[in-house]
Structures are given as structure tokens and as C-alpha cells.
Design an enzyme around this catalytic site. Structure first.
Site, PDB file in Angstrom:
ATOM      1  N   TYR A 158       0.854  -1.182   0.000  1.00 27.90           N
ATOM      2  CA  TYR A 158       0.000   0.000   0.000  1.00 27.90           C
ATOM      3  C   TYR A 158       0.892   1.234   0.000  1.00 27.90           C
ATOM      4  O   TYR A 158       1.777   1.357   0.852  1.00 27.90           O
ATOM      5  CB  TYR A 158      -0.935   0.040   1.223  1.00 27.90           C
ATOM      6  N   ASP A 264       9.382   2.921   1.125  1.00 34.22           N
ATOM      7  CA  ASP A 264       8.236   3.653   1.674  1.00 34.22           C
ATOM      8  C   ASP A 264       8.151   3.354   3.168  1.00 34.22           C
ATOM      9  O   ASP A 264       7.636   2.332   3.585  1.00 34.22           O
ATOM     10  CB  ASP A 264       6.959   3.201   0.936  1.00 34.22           C
ATOM     11  N   LYS A 293       3.322  10.266   8.130  1.00 26.56           N
ATOM     12  CA  LYS A 293       2.627   9.808   9.335  1.00 26.56           C
ATOM     13  C   LYS A 293       3.275  10.262  10.660  1.00 26.56           C
ATOM     14  O   LYS A 293       3.008  11.358  11.102  1.00 26.56           O
ATOM     15  CB  LYS A 293       2.427   8.303   9.272  1.00 26.56           C
TER      16      LYS A 293
HETATM   17  C1  LIG Z   1      -0.476   5.889   4.845  1.00 28.53           C
HETATM   18  C2  LIG Z   1       0.532   5.426   3.880  1.00 28.53           C
HETATM   19  C3  LIG Z   1       0.752   6.113   2.669  1.00 28.53           C
HETATM   20  C4  LIG Z   1      -0.059   7.320   2.252  1.00 28.53           C
HETATM   21  O1  LIG Z   1       0.041   8.379   3.142  1.00 28.53           O
HETATM   22  P1  LIG Z   1      -1.121   9.498   3.184  1.00 28.53           P
HETATM   23  O2  LIG Z   1      -0.596  10.508   4.156  1.00 28.53           O
HETATM   24  O3  LIG Z   1      -2.358   8.801   3.649  1.00 28.53           O
HETATM   25  O4  LIG Z   1      -1.269  10.028   1.804  1.00 28.53           O
HETATM   26  C5  LIG Z   1       1.740   5.638   1.831  1.00 28.53           C
HETATM   27  N1  LIG Z   1       2.461   4.556   2.147  1.00 28.53           N
HETATM   28  C6  LIG Z   1       2.287   3.880   3.304  1.00 28.53           C
HETATM   29  C7  LIG Z   1       3.146   2.689   3.609  1.00 28.53           C
HETATM   30  C8  LIG Z   1       1.290   4.271   4.197  1.00 28.53           C
HETATM   31  O5  LIG Z   1       1.095   3.581   5.314  1.00 28.53           O
END
Ligand SMILES: *Cc1c(COP(=O)(O)O)cnc(C)c1O
Length: 445
Positions: A158, A264, A293
Site C-alpha cells: 500500500y 516507503d 505519518k
Molecule cells: C499511509 C501510507 C501512505 C499514504 O500516506 P497518506 O498521508 O495517507 O497520503 C503511503 N504509504 C504507506 C506505507 C502508508 O502507510
């Protein structure tokens, strides 16, 4: 607080009115209109407690989706924000700069895996991913590798909800077919099956996992700009933990085939998995790193994309002469100041032992879930505890049941999981785990 009573001059609606207007006008994440499941109005939040407008108090097991690692309303973050507001809360970043941006960038370069030296600030995680992917593409273009226009990723990932990010999310649970005509087509390796802590008796599974990536690279490397993945923990795509040796092997394969590696760490960054960054489990550095985050301690939306000098130095000489990206709210001073305070706070105490003791407690207290015939798997890593059910929950019923237990969890699909704030006390965590055990034993059909 009394039922329905509001504090402050701004609040005037009753709980019922908030819920009614919310259902009438406000679209929530991954929801329809009107929202099938009413939302719970929050009045305030302190530490690990969410105070609802109806007077109930819930122990937070979600950290507001990985973000609020220090809990809510932390004095250090509030003070940093208030101080910065009194200076300037926003100013454009084109041609101007400020101390919070500079200080934060220096600290991020210090604490992230070696080699990452340049920081591009973004507004959200999805944007950080867009920036990373665009950076990889433009880099390839700059160095004359003009056929490298695709990405390789692993199933079960994701990476966000914007189009380029969505194109590397799991094709099935990301519902790619809905958007097929607009989505770039990427290359997917199977989801790694080799488990986080089973490296010895797991060699052949690991070899198979790596082999499938190797074969895809051998055939397609001329087209592939980068491999993008979540290191160690696949979050919203299924809450799975894979073997660090797999990540090490991918790093080597990327080098061998002249393909960049984008990590990521938007969910895993800032201590969640027991290391400050999950890449540390495999002792690797990516070429491009995305964080978000918990970067701001969950105080506000903020993210960043970091890269190496090897990559950044190729932009000045390219056709555009610059990197073609620049959000309006880039490098927001308030976000930078709060993020700096959050990082200071994290490093001011022994967060590693805190996360370790959360891990130990989750392991012991979620173990009884395995006795439930409804449970498929239980797994714990760092401050992440996951109970995977055999069948999907009925959301409306399970959400109400969780709240009735006095805790805040947000199950999805077959997953009941927690990633609590690091400041949680053992007795508060026990409240979360005992409600998870009780939910895992009940049938919500
Ligand atoms: C939450 C998340 C995203 C996207 O971040 P947003 O601030 O919701 O756009 C991308 N990659 C990972 C692994 C995530 O957990």
C-alpha cells in the site's frame, strides 16, 4: 465531562447534531455517502485517551493510523506549534527558507539510513510517493535511460491513494480494474512468503521469493526505473511482516541491474518496528526514502522524500535543469517545527525499550487469540499487533463492539490490529489486548 456538555466558545452542537450533520455532508475515508456506519465525535484527546462528546473515554490503539506515537495533546509538540505560530505559521518555500526547515532537514539526514542527504518536503504520504516516483523517472531521463518508465513492486503493498501511488498498491485489494484506463501499468512480484523471524528453517521460501524478483528484473530491467516497496512491514495492504534477508537481497538485485530502490517508510518510520527505520533490520539504505505519518508525531499532515547526492546531482544538468515539483505548502514552518519537536521528544527517552516492552506484552497477551477457531494468524513486531481472522468482519457490528469495550481500534477486512502510541502504559495496553481477545472469539455475522 457531563453528557453533551461542550467547553470553549467554538462548540455549540449536540452530539446528535454532529452525527446527523456528519452523515449528511461529510465524506469519510473509504466510505460512501451517506456513511453507512455513523462516526463517533471526538471532543478532545490527551495521552492515549480519546474523549468522545457523549462523555465516553476510549483507550487509543491506533495512534490515528501510525502517526500519534507520543499520544495526543503532548505539551512539547503544542509548545513548538504555539512558538512557531507566534513567528510565522506559513510562508512560501520558493525563494524563501526558514530555520525549522533547515534544522529538521539536518536532523532527518542524521537519523535516516546512511547516504540520504537531500530532503524534499511534501504535504502527505501519497504526495511523498508521487515525488519519489517522479524523482526516479526524471533521474533516469536525466542520465539518458529514457526507456526506464515503469516500477517494480511486490503484491500486498500500500503506497497511497493518488494515481501513481495507487498503481503500485496491490492490484486486487487496490481495485485496479476500476481505474484500469487511467493507471500506469507496473510490474508485480509475488508477495514475499518468507516470515520475519524464521530465517533458518525458511531458506528455500526465501530463495523462491528472491528468485521471482530476479527473474522479473532480468527480463524487464531496461524498462524499470525503480523498485518501490514498504520495508519489512506491509501495512494497509495486509499487515504482513517479511524477512529482512529478502530486503537485503532486493538491495543487491537493484544494484546489479541498475535499478533504484525506493523505500516507503511512511508507516514504519520513527520506531514503530523496533528500529528507527525498518531498513535498519536489513542494514540497507534505499536510494529514495519516503516518510510521513509519525514524522510530525501525528500533529498535522506532513511528509518528506529523501534522496542521495548521486541522484540529486543529476537534475541541474538534465533537460529541465530542475526537479519538476513544488507544492504550494511545501516546507510549512509549523509542520517543520512540530516535526523537529517530535523527533527531539522521541530521542529524549529510551523509546527502544518502550517499543520492546510493548512488543513483549503484545506477544504474551494476544497469544490466547490463537485458541479461537475463528482466528487464522497472530503476529507481532515492534509496537504492531495483528490478529488475522479467517473471515471478514461485519464492520458495523465489530466497530460498535470495540467501542463498547472502551477502546479505539479500526478493524478492516479480516484484520484486527493495534499500533498504540509508544507512551502507552501496560495497564492501558492490557485493555486493548483483552478487548482484541474478546473480539477475536466472537462471530460478527
Ligand atoms: C499511509 C501510507 C501512505 C499514504 O500516506 P497518506 O498521508 O495517507 O497520503 C503511503 N504509504 C504507506 C506505507 C502508508 O502507510
Amino acid at each position: 465531562m457531563l453528557m453533551g456538555m461542550k467547553s470553549g466558545k467554538y462548540a455549540s452542537l449536540s452530539t446528535e447534531e454532529i452525527v446527523r450533520l456528519d452523515q449528511k455532508h461529510v465524506w469519510h475515508p473509504y466510505a460512501a455517502m451517506p456513511n453507512a456506519v455513523p462516526c463517533y465525535p471526538v471532543q478532545s484527546a490527551h495521552g492515549v485517551h480519546l474523549e468522545l462528546t457523549d462523555g465516553r473515554s476510549l483507550v487509543d490503539g491506533m495512534s490515528s493510523w501510525w502517526a500519534c506515537i507520543h499520544g495526543y495533546n503532548h505539551e512539547a509538540l503544542n509548545d513548538a506549534a504555539i512558538h512557531q505560530i507566534s513567528q510565522v505559521s506559513h510562508v512560501m518555500f520558493g525563494g524563501l527558507t526558514h530555520e525549522p526547515a533547515v534544522q529538521l532537514a539536518r536532523r532527518l539526514v542524521e537519523v535516516t539510513p546512511p547516504g540520504l542527504e537531500h530532503v524534499f518536503y511534501c504535504d502527505s504520504g501519497s504526495v511523498a510517493i508521487e515525488v519519489a516516483m517522479k524523482m526516479a523517472l526524471q533521474y533516469c531521463y536525466n542520465v539518458g535511460q529514457k526507456d526506464k518508465h515503469r516500477f517494480l513492486t511486490i503484491r500486498g503493498g500500500y503506497h497511497g491513494d493518488t494515481f501513481e501511488a495507487m498503481s503500485v498498491c496491490d492490484p486486487v485489494n487496490g481495485m485496479h480494474h476500476l481505474f484500469a484506463k487511467n493507471l500506469p501499468s507496473q510490474i508485480f512480484a509475488p508477495r514475499p512468503e518468507s516470515k520475519f523471524d524464521k530465517d533458518e528453517d525458511d531458506k528455500s521460501i526465501l530463495q523462491r521469493d528472491v528468485q521471482s524478483v530476479r527473474e522479473l528484473l532480468e527480463v524487464n530491467h531496461d524498462e524499470i526505473a525503480a523498485i518501490i516497496l514498504e520495508p519489512i512491514v506491509q501495512g494497509a495492504g495486509g499487515m504482513r511482516f517479511y524477512n529482512p534477508a529478502y530486503l537485503t537481497a532486493i538491495r543487491d538485485l537493484c544494484d546489479e541491474h541498475h535499478v533504484l530502490l525506493i523505500a516507503d517508510e511512511i508507516a514504519t518510520g520513527f520506531g514503530r518496528t523496533g528500529k528507527l527505520f525498518a531498513c535498519e533490520h536489513a542494514n540497507i539504505s534505499p536510494d529514495i526514502l519516503c516518510i510521513g505519518k509519525a514524522l510530525s508525531g501525528g500533529f498535522l499532515s506532513f511528509a518528506a522524500t529523501l534522496t542521495t547526492a548521486k541522484i540529486s546531482q543529476k537534475f541541474a544538468q538534465g533537460e529541465a535543469g530542475v526537479f519538476m515539483h513544488g507544492p504550494t505548502f511545501m516546507g510549512n514552518p509549523l509542520a517543520c517545527a512540530v516535526s523537529l519537536a517530535s523527533l527531539d521528544l522521541l530521542q529524549s527517552y529510551d523509546w527502544e525499550s518502550k517499543v520492546q516492552s510493548i512488543e513483549n506484552q503484545l506477544k504474551v497477551e494476544l497469544e490466547p487469540c490463537r485458541e479461537s477457531p475463528l482466528v487464522q494468524d497472530v503476529r507481532v513486531l515492534g509496537a504492531i499487533g495483528v490478529v488475522e481472522m479467517k473471515e471478514a468482519f461485519e464492520m458495523r457490528k465489530v466497530q460498535a463492539a470495540v467501542v463498547n469495550e472502551g477502546v479505539w481500534l479500526r478493524p478492516f477486512g479480516r484484520l484486527l490490529y493495534t499500533m498504540p502510541p509508544f507512551i502507552i502504559q501496560p495497564s492501558e495496553l492490557r485493555k486493548i489486548t483483552s478487548s482484541m481477545v474478546s473480539i477475536a472469539k466472537r462471530r460478527f455475522r
